[in-house]
Design a protein around this motif. Structure first.
Motif, mmCIF file in Angstrom:
data_model
loop_
_atom_site.group_PDB
_atom_site.id
_atom_site.type_symbol
_atom_site.label_atom_id
_atom_site.label_comp_id
_atom_site.label_asym_id
_atom_site.label_seq_id
_atom_site.Cartn_x
_atom_site.Cartn_y
_atom_site.Cartn_z
ATOM 1 N N LEU A 23 35.495 43.500 46.379
ATOM 2 C CA LEU A 23 36.487 42.881 47.258
ATOM 3 C C LEU A 23 37.826 42.739 46.536
ATOM 4 O O LEU A 23 38.883 43.066 47.087
ATOM 5 N N LEU A 24 37.785 42.259 45.303
ATOM 6 C CA LEU A 24 39.017 42.121 44.519
ATOM 7 C C LEU A 24 39.685 43.473 44.297
ATOM 8 O O LEU A 24 40.913 43.592 44.379
ATOM 9 N N LYS A 25 38.884 44.503 44.029
ATOM 10 C CA LYS A 25 39.441 45.848 43.845
ATOM 11 C C LYS A 25 40.106 46.339 45.121
ATOM 12 O O LYS A 25 41.165 46.972 45.070
ATOM 13 N N SER A 26 39.511 46.028 46.284
ATOM 14 C CA SER A 26 40.092 46.474 47.552
ATOM 15 C C SER A 26 41.422 45.774 47.830
ATOM 16 O O SER A 26 42.291 46.329 48.490
ATOM 17 N N LYS A 27 41.594 44.571 47.318
ATOM 18 C CA LYS A 27 42.825 43.816 47.546
ATOM 19 C C LYS A 27 43.877 44.038 46.464
ATOM 20 O O LYS A 27 45.067 43.972 46.730
ATOM 21 N N HIS A 28 43.440 44.271 45.229
ATOM 22 C CA HIS A 28 44.376 44.308 44.101
ATOM 23 C C HIS A 28 44.399 45.631 43.347
ATOM 24 O O HIS A 28 45.127 45.755 42.367
ATOM 25 N N GLY A 29 43.579 46.578 43.734
ATOM 26 C CA GLY A 29 43.538 47.852 43.022
ATOM 27 C C GLY A 29 42.614 47.782 41.817
ATOM 28 O O GLY A 29 41.752 46.911 41.716
ATOM 29 N N LYS A 30 42.805 48.693 40.883
ATOM 30 C CA LYS A 30 41.938 48.758 39.703
ATOM 31 C C LYS A 30 42.025 47.468 38.901
ATOM 32 O O LYS A 30 43.093 46.861 38.787
ATOM 33 N N LEU A 31 40.881 47.085 38.332
ATOM 34 C CA LEU A 31 40.790 45.842 37.581
ATOM 35 C C LEU A 31 40.297 46.092 36.162
ATOM 36 O O LEU A 31 39.766 47.161 35.858
ATOM 37 N N MET A 32 40.440 45.070 35.327
ATOM 38 C CA MET A 32 39.900 45.083 33.981
ATOM 39 C C MET A 32 39.414 43.677 33.664
ATOM 40 O O MET A 32 39.847 42.700 34.281
ATOM 41 N N PHE A 33 38.499 43.586 32.708
ATOM 42 C CA PHE A 33 38.012 42.296 32.234
ATOM 43 C C PHE A 33 38.330 42.164 30.755
ATOM 44 O O PHE A 33 38.318 43.146 30.010
ATOM 45 N N HIS A 34 38.603 40.929 30.340
ATOM 46 C CA HIS A 34 38.840 40.656 28.932
ATOM 47 C C HIS A 34 38.183 39.331 28.575
ATOM 48 O O HIS A 34 38.295 38.356 29.313
#
Length: 92
Positions: A23-34
């Motif tokens: 869901l977050l990817k659909s709203k904000h595009g590619k993601l990363m975790f740190h």
């Protein structure tokens, strides 16, 4: 981003966590975790739009979570690498 995966850590997420990441990817595009080696908030994995968080020389790419790169501070990795990192994010 240019970090080559040099370290390996088994990452896992619940089905509801995976759904939230999608869901977050659909709203904000590619993601990363740190996950840094700090105390408090930095000790938990944090989610950013891909490239928004500047990965430093002390950070290592340990794997992917739902297709998103997962970086960890090297010192934190040295403490955690033998464990299974199961992201507890479960909002549903």
């Amino acid at each position: 981003m240019g970090h080559k995966k040099e370290y390996d850590m088994k990452l896992a997420a619940t089905e509801s966590c995976k759904a939230l990441i999608e869901l977050l990817k659909s709203k904000h595009g590619k993601l990363m975790f740190h996950q840094s080696g700090g105390c408090c908030d930095g000790s938990s994995p944090m989610c950013y739009p891909l490239g928004e968080f500047k990965v430093g020389g002390q950070d290592v790419l340990v794997g992917e979570l739902v297709g998103c790169p997962f970086y960890m501070g090297r010192a934190q990795y040295n403490l955690w690498h033998h464990q299974w990192n199961n992201d507890p994010m479960d909002p549903f």
